[in-house]
Every structure is written in structure tokens, then in C-alpha cells.
Design a protein around this motif. Structure first.
Motif, PDB file in Angstrom:
ATOM      1  N   LEU A 135      40.441  36.751  42.181  1.00  0.00           N
ATOM      2  CA  LEU A 135      41.455  37.183  41.221  1.00  0.00           C
ATOM      3  C   LEU A 135      42.036  38.559  41.548  1.00  0.00           C
ATOM      4  CD1 LEU A 135      39.943  35.861  37.866  1.00  0.00           C
ATOM      5  CD2 LEU A 135      41.755  34.856  39.269  1.00  0.00           C
ATOM      6  N   TYR A 193      40.530  40.014  34.127  1.00  0.00           N
ATOM      7  CA  TYR A 193      40.082  38.761  34.742  1.00  0.00           C
ATOM      8  C   TYR A 193      40.221  37.604  33.762  1.00  0.00           C
ATOM      9  CZ  TYR A 193      38.030  41.574  38.496  1.00  0.00           C
ATOM     10  OH  TYR A 193      37.837  42.433  39.546  1.00  0.00           O
ATOM     11  N   ASN A 194      39.902  37.853  32.494  1.00  0.00           N
ATOM     12  CA  ASN A 194      40.033  36.790  31.493  1.00  0.00           C
ATOM     13  C   ASN A 194      41.492  36.378  31.310  1.00  0.00           C
ATOM     14  OD1 ASN A 194      37.314  36.485  30.929  1.00  0.00           O
ATOM     15  ND2 ASN A 194      37.317  38.010  29.286  1.00  0.00           N
ATOM     16  N   ARG A 244      42.293  34.210  34.223  1.00  0.00           N
ATOM     17  CA  ARG A 244      41.650  32.893  34.087  1.00  0.00           C
ATOM     18  C   ARG A 244      42.417  32.025  33.095  1.00  0.00           C
ATOM     19  NH1 ARG A 244      36.851  36.243  33.808  1.00  0.00           N
ATOM     20  NH2 ARG A 244      35.815  36.267  35.855  1.00  0.00           N
ATOM     21  N   ARG A 267      44.206  28.358  33.726  1.00  0.00           N
ATOM     22  CA  ARG A 267      44.131  27.114  32.944  1.00  0.00           C
ATOM     23  C   ARG A 267      45.532  26.565  32.669  1.00  0.00           C
ATOM     24  NH1 ARG A 267      39.705  29.996  30.695  1.00  0.00           N
ATOM     25  NH2 ARG A 267      40.985  30.928  29.050  1.00  0.00           N
TER      26      ARG A 267
END
Length: 329
Positions: free
Chosen positions: A97, A233-234, A237, A241
């Protein structure tokens, strides 16, 4: 297909068998160092005292082979490692990432710096963007596909909306040029169809002005770069998705489109790939920036509705639940 493990040497052999005979172990190691391939997830077994270990391997060998093929093809297409990370991510492969953030932010920084560098006391940002627009329009005119023959005034409008913080959205001539290009795209789409297609009217000037204002507020290059640089990072992520859903929609959309287009219409594969990956990158930028500005729930709802509508259309056109299930993967 049964999953199998794969070492670097075996990967080289597999790529040679597919015609990529110039690949060697050193190159595979370089890809791994650059995070184009994931780390080996199966540690080599011990051989006994002083004999070291067997070579580590990847547990999902088939996926690693496919990812490696894409690395080669994308390097051939774009010519540099930095341009490969985001396409790999869009294609569904795991990518570091930090590399993704860097690959997303870098082009935005270079774009801003490039135009700012060309500004002088006699030549402001709008002048610089106008010159760039006419050069790009002339280049696009040499392409075979008419859909990319965008009028210079329309390109200038896009550049100002995305890049120029002082643009005041009062150039109605540019908006009219955008309308003309919309109409041209609609006519081309109708000419490609197997059946008669109703040509949708171009957006009104008022709706275009409203859209441009929103884009300038949330989707300017500077705003997007800020969102990318600050993305956790979240956050990335979550965008990952969304990419899964967009990839699923793209698969169904292209299948539907291929059934509607006339057989004599030919679009170069490299053009289609560049277009798909370019649109994917834009979608990532939009996703990150809008989520940063609180539009996450709206994006979630929009994607769910879009997937549902495409699935319905896909099912109606193909009438094969098995095919639908295959595309859901």
C-alpha cells in the motif's frame, strides 16, 4: 484448478513456457524487491546442519504466474516500474500500500509542478493550460478512434477545472465545446450498436456548470493529492474493496457491450487496456477524495445499486445464471 506451490526457478520456467524467454531469476528477485510480487509465504524446509534451507516458495503458484505475466505486459505497455503498481492493484493482485500511495501521488505532484513551472509574469496558469490543451487535442486527432478526438476547448475546460485554482467557470464557449464532444460520443455509440439506439441529449449548460463546480471543490488535482497523501492503510483497503466491485462491474459491462457492438467494429487491445486502466485510476482518485470529504456512505450505496442493476441487465441479456456466477468471482 488445484493450487500448487512455486519457487523462483519454477516461476522462470513457467514464464519461459509462455514465451517470455528473457525472464531470469535475477529479474524475479528484482520484482520482489520492488514489491511487484508478494513475499514467498512458504518457508523452505531445513536440510540439516550446515546445509541451510530449501528455497522458499509461493503457495498459490498459478496466481503468481498470472501476476508475473501482467507485470511483463504492463512494463511493455507503460515502460516503467512506477506505472505498474496501480494497474496491478486494479487487476486484483496484492500490492504494497505504500507503493500504491506513492504511485498515486507522484503523477499528481508532477502534474502540478509541471504547469506551475511554466507560469511566468506574462503567461498565467490559464494560458499554460490552453497551450497544453491545444497540443493534446492535436495529438489525439492522430488516433484512429474518433471517440478520443476531443475538441481543444473541451480539454482546456477539463484542465482548468482540475488544475487551475483560480478558474472562475465563466467560459461558456468551453462548456459548449464539451457538449459537442458529448454529442459526438453519443453518435459514435449509436453507430457501433447492432440495433437502433436512441441518442441521448448532451447535458445542459446549467448541469455542466454545477458538475464543474463540484469537481473543482472535491476533485481538483490539489485536493485529490491531499486526500491520497493523507490516506491511511485502512482508507486504501476500503478503496481496494471498492475496486473489487468495480472490477466485477467492468467484467459484466464489457461482456454486455461486446454483444451490442457490430461485428465489424474493431478496437485495438492496447487502447482498450489503457482506457480501462486509465478509468480505473480516475475512479480510485475520485473514491479516495470523496471518501475523505464524507461521501463514503453515498459511494457504498451507489456501488451496491450499480452492481445490482448491472447484474439484472447481465442476467436478462445472457439468461444464464451460470455465466453470472462465473463473473461474480
Amino acid at each position: 484448478m488445484k493450487q500448487f506451490s512455486l519457487t523462483k526457478e519454477q516461476l522462470v520456467e513457467a514464464l519461459h513456457a509462455r514465451g517470455y524467454e528473457s525472464v531470469n531469476v535475477r529479474q524475479i528477485t528484482d520484482w520482489r524487491t520492488r514489491d511487484l510480487l508478494p513475499r514467498c509465504d512458504v518457508r523452505g524446509a531445513g536440510r540439516g546442519r550446515s546445509l541451510g534451507r530449501e528455497e522458499s516458495s509461493w503457495s498459490d503458484g498459478q496466481r503468481i504466474i498470472e501476476q508475473s505475466v501482467w507485470i511483463i505486459e504492463l512494463l511493455n505497455l507503460y515502460g516503467g516500474y512506477g506505472y505498474v503498481y496501480v494497474p496491478l492493484w486494479l487487476l486484483g493482485y496484492p500490492v504494497n500500500l505504500d507503493r500504491i500511495r506513492e504511485a498515486l501521488s507522484g503523477p499528481l505532484e508532477r502534474t502540478i509542478s509541471s504547469f506551475e513551472r511554466d507560469c511566468t509574469s506574462e503567461c498565467n496558469m490559464e494560458d499554460v493550460l490552453s497551450d497544453a490543451a491545444y497540443k493534446l487535442a492535436a495529438k489525439l486527432q492522430t488516433e484512429e478512434s474518433e471517440i478520443v478526438h476531443v475538441p481543444a476547448d473541451a480539454i482546456e475546460l477539463m484542465l482548468n477545472v482540475f488544475i487551475n485554482p483560480d478558474y472562475d467557470l465563466t467560459d461558456h464557449g468551453a462548456f459548449e465545446a464539451w457538449q459537442l464532444w458529448q454529442e459526438q460520443c453519443q453518435r459514435l455509440q449509436a453507430s457501433w450498436s447492432r440495433s437502433s439506439t436512441h441518442i441521448v441529449a448532451a447535458d445542459s449548460l446549467d448541469s455542466l456548470l454545477n458538475l464543474a463546480s463540484k469537481v473543482k471543490q472535491y476533485l481538483s488535482v490539489a485536493e485529490i493529492k491531499c486526500a491520497v497523501d493523507e490516506a491511511s492503510y485502512n482508507d486504501l483497503r476500503e478503496v481496494g474493496r471498492d475496486i473489487q466491485l468495480m472490477r466485477r462491474m467492468w467484467s459484466m459491462f464489457t461482456e454486455l457491450l461486446s454483444r451490442k457492438m457490430r461485428d465489424d467494429i474493431y478496437l485495438p487491445q492496447d487502447l482498450i487496456l489503457r482506457l480501462a486502466l486509465g478509468l480505473g485510476r480516475i475512479a480510485i482518485y475520485v473514491d479516495i477524495s470523496l471518501r475523505k470529504n464524507g461521501y463514503g456512505p453515498d459511494i457504498d450505496s451507489l456501488l451496491r445499486d450499480a452492481v445490482r442493476k448491472l447484474e439484472t441487465a447481465f442476467h436478462e441479456q445472457l439468461d444464464t445464471p451460470e455465466t453470472l456466477a462465473a463473473h461474480a468471482g
